[in-house]
Design an enzyme around this catalytic site. Structure first.
Site: not given
Length: 236
Positions: A73-76, A153, A155, A184, A202
């Protein structure tokens, strides 16, 4: 290697913050694509198989009023949660690194197991660390509903890709939307064959506006280092 870079007086900089809203937008693009089987339907229409409206053709699931579980629950993660309000969704969140006082009380804090077993959509937004490597594994996948959709979305290695492929193949969960992969740019052939997986290369930050901001910030970092001043986003 921040320790080595510091020992050689090498500045390491990044471009934080500017991609928050763009990545949240892409998360929602994946969520809706999985819920309404958009990629499958597009392929179906292009293949010439569409012969007219049918009551059971390409049935998906509603998004409105469902439960969204956010891991990180950080910025994104917070930006994704704000978008969920427009869909009348209940939001559960898990993040041991975030002070609950900084998160709106409109969202419900939950432990990881409860979040996985109670959510219709589960979206990953934690950084990749030794603690989060394979955080979403076969055990957590087994707790998810057979109608659940997993979105990543963040890693690739946060998700045990082999366990996810098995869960998707065996219909233990309904679908997955992935913008990142464990090794990747390699994408396992088994994953490519699954119709219930939406796969992107990505492109979480790939909007004209955001990539321009990232390039400018990178240039500002470099110029500051060359000029001997403090760069705006130095990591070490």
């Amino acid at each position: 290697d921040l320790e080595y870079a510091r020992s050689r007086n090498i500045a390491v900089c990044n471009t934080p913050g500017v991609l928050t809203e763009t990545t949240a937008d892409l998360t929602w693009a994946l969520l809706l694509a999985c819920a309404r089987r958009v990629v499958e339907a597009d392929n179906y229409a292009r293949s010439g198989r569409f012969e007219g409206w049918e009551p059971l053709l390409m049935l998906g699931v509603d998004v409105f009023s469902k439960t969204l579980g956010i891991i990180g629950m950080g910025r994104i993660g917070s930006a994704v949660a704000r978008r969920a309000e427009g869909f009348g969704m209940k939001v559960l969140w898990f993040d041991p690194q975030v002070d609950p006082k900084t998160v709106s009380d409109k969202y419900e804090r939950a432990d990881l197991r409860h979040l996985c077993s109670s959510s219709d959509f589960i979206s990953i937004h934690v950084p990749l660390t030794p603690d989060t490597h394979h955080l979403v594994n076969s055990e957590l996948l087994s707790l998810m509903r057979p109608t659940a959709v997993l979105l990543n979305t963040a890693r690739g290695p946060i998700v045990d890709e082999e366990a996810l492929i098995k869960a998707l193949r065996d219909k233990k969960i309904a679908a997955a939307g992935l913008d990142v992969f464990e090794n990747e740019p390699e994408i396992p052939a088994e994953l490519l064959e699954l119709e219930n997986a939406v796969l992107l290369p990505h492109i979480g930050s790939a909007s004209i506006e955001t990539r321009t901001k990232m390039a400018l910030m990178a240039a500002e970092n470099a110029i500051a280092v060359i000029q001997g001043t403090e760069p705006p986003a130095r990591v070490n």
